[in-house]
Structure formats: structure tokens, C-alpha cells
Design an enzyme around this catalytic site. Structure first.
Site, PDB file in Angstrom:
ATOM      1  N   LEU A  25       0.820  -1.215   0.000  1.00 57.28           N
ATOM      2  CA  LEU A  25       0.000   0.000   0.000  1.00 57.28           C
ATOM      3  C   LEU A  25       0.857   1.271   0.000  1.00 57.28           C
ATOM      4  CD1 LEU A  25      -2.779  -1.011   2.572  1.00 57.28           C
ATOM      5  CD2 LEU A  25      -2.661  -1.453   0.107  1.00 57.28           C
ATOM      6  N   HIS A  85      -3.450   4.188  -2.299  1.00 62.58           N
ATOM      7  CA  HIS A  85      -4.410   3.268  -1.666  1.00 62.58           C
ATOM      8  C   HIS A  85      -5.044   3.932  -0.435  1.00 62.58           C
ATOM      9  CE1 HIS A  85      -1.530   0.235  -3.508  1.00 62.58           C
ATOM     10  NE2 HIS A  85      -2.691  -0.157  -4.004  1.00 62.58           N
ATOM     11  N   GLN A 131      -4.982 -12.544 -12.792  1.00 59.84           N
ATOM     12  CA  GLN A 131      -4.876 -11.372 -13.671  1.00 59.84           C
ATOM     13  C   GLN A 131      -3.452 -11.177 -14.192  1.00 59.84           C
ATOM     14  OE1 GLN A 131      -6.306  -8.766 -10.329  1.00 59.84           O
ATOM     15  NE2 GLN A 131      -4.828  -7.311 -11.108  1.00 59.84           N
ATOM     16  N   GLY A 185      -9.069   3.275  -7.921  1.00 61.48           N
ATOM     17  CA  GLY A 185      -8.303   4.457  -8.305  1.00 61.48           C
ATOM     18  C   GLY A 185      -8.396   4.756  -9.797  1.00 61.48           C
ATOM     19  N   GLN A 186      -8.447   6.039 -10.104  1.00 58.60           N
ATOM     20  CA  GLN A 186      -8.459   6.498 -11.510  1.00 58.60           C
ATOM     21  C   GLN A 186      -7.171   6.096 -12.248  1.00 58.60           C
ATOM     22  OE1 GLN A 186      -9.000  10.781 -12.083  1.00 58.60           O
ATOM     23  NE2 GLN A 186      -7.780  10.604 -13.961  1.00 58.60           N
ATOM     24  N   LYS A 187      -6.108   5.843 -11.505  1.00 58.18           N
ATOM     25  CA  LYS A 187      -4.829   5.442 -12.123  1.00 58.18           C
ATOM     26  C   LYS A 187      -5.063   4.293 -13.105  1.00 58.18           C
ATOM     27  CE  LYS A 187      -0.354   4.588 -12.526  1.00 58.18           C
ATOM     28  NZ  LYS A 187      -0.154   3.172 -12.347  1.00 58.18           N
ATOM     29  N   GLN A 206      -9.555  -0.199 -15.963  1.00 54.78           N
ATOM     30  CA  GLN A 206     -10.073  -1.153 -14.973  1.00 54.78           C
ATOM     31  C   GLN A 206     -11.394  -0.648 -14.377  1.00 54.78           C
ATOM     32  OE1 GLN A 206      -7.730  -3.501 -11.951  1.00 54.78           O
ATOM     33  NE2 GLN A 206      -8.238  -1.774 -10.635  1.00 54.78           N
TER      34      GLN A 206
HETATM   35  O1  PAF Z   1      -6.100  -2.577  -8.963  1.00 60.31           O
HETATM   36  C1  PAF Z   1      -5.735  -3.600  -8.349  1.00 60.31           C
HETATM   37  O2  PAF Z   1      -4.915  -3.538  -7.420  1.00 60.31           O
HETATM   38  C2  PAF Z   1      -6.304  -4.962  -8.738  1.00 60.31           C
HETATM   39  O3  PAF Z   1      -6.490  -5.052 -10.117  1.00 60.31           O
HETATM   40  C3  PAF Z   1      -7.595  -5.308  -7.992  1.00 60.31           C
HETATM   41  C4  PAF Z   1      -8.726  -4.362  -8.343  1.00 60.31           C
HETATM   42  C5  PAF Z   1      -7.337  -5.274  -6.486  1.00 60.31           C
HETATM   43  C6  PAF Z   1      -8.047  -6.720  -8.370  1.00 60.31           C
HETATM   44  O4  PAF Z   1      -7.080  -7.662  -8.061  1.00 60.31           O
END
Ligand code: PAF
Length: 279
Positions: free
Chosen positions: A33, A37, A61, A147-149, A153
Site C-alpha cells: 500500500l 491506496h 490477472q 483508483g483512476q490510475k 479497470q
Molecule cells: O487494482 C488492483 O490492485 C487490482 O487489479 C484489484 C482491483 C485489487 C483486483 O485484483
């Protein structure tokens, strides 16, 4: 602050809190973090009574050639940070807890997830959608903050929430930057001092683009080629640079202030950075 590793325990706790009238917020993270975050936790606390932070490096992912095994960890420090920010609970599942043997169900958004980062990382958003859908089912949040970053997503998750009727409000919180403009990211730890310095060209190029638009420029191609020139001069070669509709992510020829964004991903020496700006 409560700590959970079992999905069923978190679910029981969260449902109990909701029955007691509490509004539940969820901040999904992969840990390591940073201030970005923490700003998401603060944003969630503004909207909710109890905030859950999930810390889980989601294997699905990451492609086999990506940095799953090297992804940075600092669990004890992360837990202390969540507590200091007033989170009510942290969820720290193991991969086996999230993906029981034989798990064979995916959640996949197939339109917004295709281009940009999805073109470079074909399985990435399927993994994100699957884990986020599971986290929504486990934590039963009223609100979730992202987050917008990671602009694409958030757009993909919003679409998933709409399409699958998740009763969760998605909040997109602004990018947090270092003083020199670099967008905060857990992966910034991979940057050498020199790479970090040259990487400032991404935020510099986007800020200049924002200024040009504020001064009246509306031609997307002009803006995109100025960004390309700035980053390429520093050796950061764009994977993509696109002016897009901020909801549908469709590329735009003409910028529409208030409804457009610029998405940027660049590579240098095996490193890849993303950044963006809302126009
Ligand atoms: O943005 C992230 O850190 C990840 O893609 C998330 C949303 C926690 C899913 O694993």
C-alpha cells in the site's frame, strides 16, 4: 480492526454489520500500500460506516510472463496502515481460499476490456473481473472504491456491475501523484533512480495536453502526437496513447471536455507504466 482470511467469516461479519444498519465500503487492493491506496480508504470512509480493505495478489490477472512471483509484499506494514486509516476490517485470503481446486468459472467483460491494456494483457481483465465479482459476493459492499490510475479497470468494473446487477456503487477516486508528478503505483518500486526521473515525461506530457485542451485545442490527433513526441524523446515508447470517451473508452477524433480522457501506456527497458488524465 478485524482480520479475516476465510471468505465465509468476512461474509458473516459484513452481513451482520449491514443488519445493524452499517453502510459497508470495500477497497480492493493487491497490497504494498502507498498513499494512493490510503486515499481510497479515506474516500470509502467518507461514504461508509465500515470499510473493508482486501489485500490479495490475484494470480488470475497475471500472464505467465508477468510479475506475479515478483510482486512486492509488505503485509504487516499494510495491515498497520489500514488500521491507522480507520479501516474496520482487512481481508487477507490465500489463493486457495479464493480459487478452490478445480475453480472453472470466469467473469469476463468483452468490449471495454479488449483494447489498450487489454490488447497487451489479454487475460488481465478477465482475472480482475472474476476476483472483483468474488470480492463483491464475499464482502457484500454498498460502495467500492477504485483508483483512476487504472482508468480502464474502473470502466470495465463499472460495466460488469451494470451488466450483472451488482448492488454496489463504484467510486473512481483521483490519481495521487508524487510531488514531481509521477502517479503513485506499487510497481514504481521497479524503477531505478534514472528510470524514475525519465518516467516523469508521462505525467509532464499529460499535464501539457490538459493545458492545451484548457486553451482550446480539440483535435485528438494533435494532442496524441505531442504526447508521443514528449515520451519518445525520453525513451518511453507508447504502447498506446489515445483520447477516448471517458465512459465507453471509444477513441475520439474531437475532444469533448467533461467527457473525454487520455489513456497512455509506455515502455522502456522492459518496464511498462500507465497514466491518464480526465479532460
Ligand atoms: O487494482 C488492483 O490492485 C487490482 O487489479 C484489484 C482491483 C485489487 C483486483 O485484483
Amino acid at each position: 480492526m478485524e482480520r479475516f482470511t476465510a471468505a465465509a467469516d468476512l461474509h458473516t461479519w459484513s452481513v451482520g454489520q449491514k443488519q445493524a444498519g452499517m453502510k459497508i465500503g470495500l477497497v480492493p487492493t493487491m497490497g504494498y500500500l502507498h498513499e494512493g491506496h490510503l486515499s481510497l480508504i479515506r474516500e470509502a470512509r467518507r461514504h461508509c460506516d465500515k470499510v473493508i480493505v482486501s489485500i490479495f495478489v490475484n494470480p488470475t490477472q497475471f500472464a505467465p510472463n508477468e510479475d506475479y512471483d515478483a510482486y512486492p509484499h509488505k503485509e504487516a506494514e499494510d495491515i498497520a496502515l489500514c488500521e491507522a486509516e480507520g479501516a474496520a476490517a482487512v481481508f487477507l485470503p490465500t489463493p486457495e481460499e479464493m480459487y478452490p481446486t478445480g475453480a472453472s468459472t470466469w467473469v469476463e467483460e468483452v468490449t471495454l476490456a479488449k483494447g489498450y491494456c487489454g490488447a497487451q494483457r489479454p487475460i488481465h481483465f478477465r482475472g480482475v473481473c472474476t476476483v472483483v465479482a468474488k470480492l463483491f459476493n464475499i464482502a457484500a459492499p454498498d460502495v467500492a472504491v477504485f483508483g483512476q490510475k487504472d482508468f480502464q479497470q474502473v470502466a470495465v468494473i463499472r460495466r460488469m456491475v451494470r451488466d450483472l446487477n451488482f448492488p454496489v456503487r463504484i467510486i473512481r477516486a483521483p490519481i495521487i501523484r508524487d510531488e514531481d508528478g509521477l502517479a503513485k503505483s506499487s510497481r514504481n518500486t521497479y524503477l531505478s533512480p534514472d528510470a524514475r526521473k525519465s518516467a516523469l515525461c508521462l505525467s509532464r506530457a499529460l499535464a501539457a495536453a490538459g493545458e492545451a485542451v484548457a486553451n482550446g485545442e480539440r483535435n485528438a490527433a494533435v494532442i496524441e502526437s505531442a504526447i508521443r513526441e514528449t515520451t519518445t524523446a525520453e525513451g518511453w515508447l507508447p504502447d498506446y496513447v489515445n483520447v477516448v470517451d471517458s465512459e465507453t473508452l471509444m477513441p475520439l477524433e474531437t475532444i469533448c471536455p467533461g467527457a473525454s480522457a487520455i489513456l497512455l501506456a509506455c515502455r522502456k527497458n522492459g518496464l511498462r507504466l500507465i497514466d491518464n488524465i480526465l479532460l
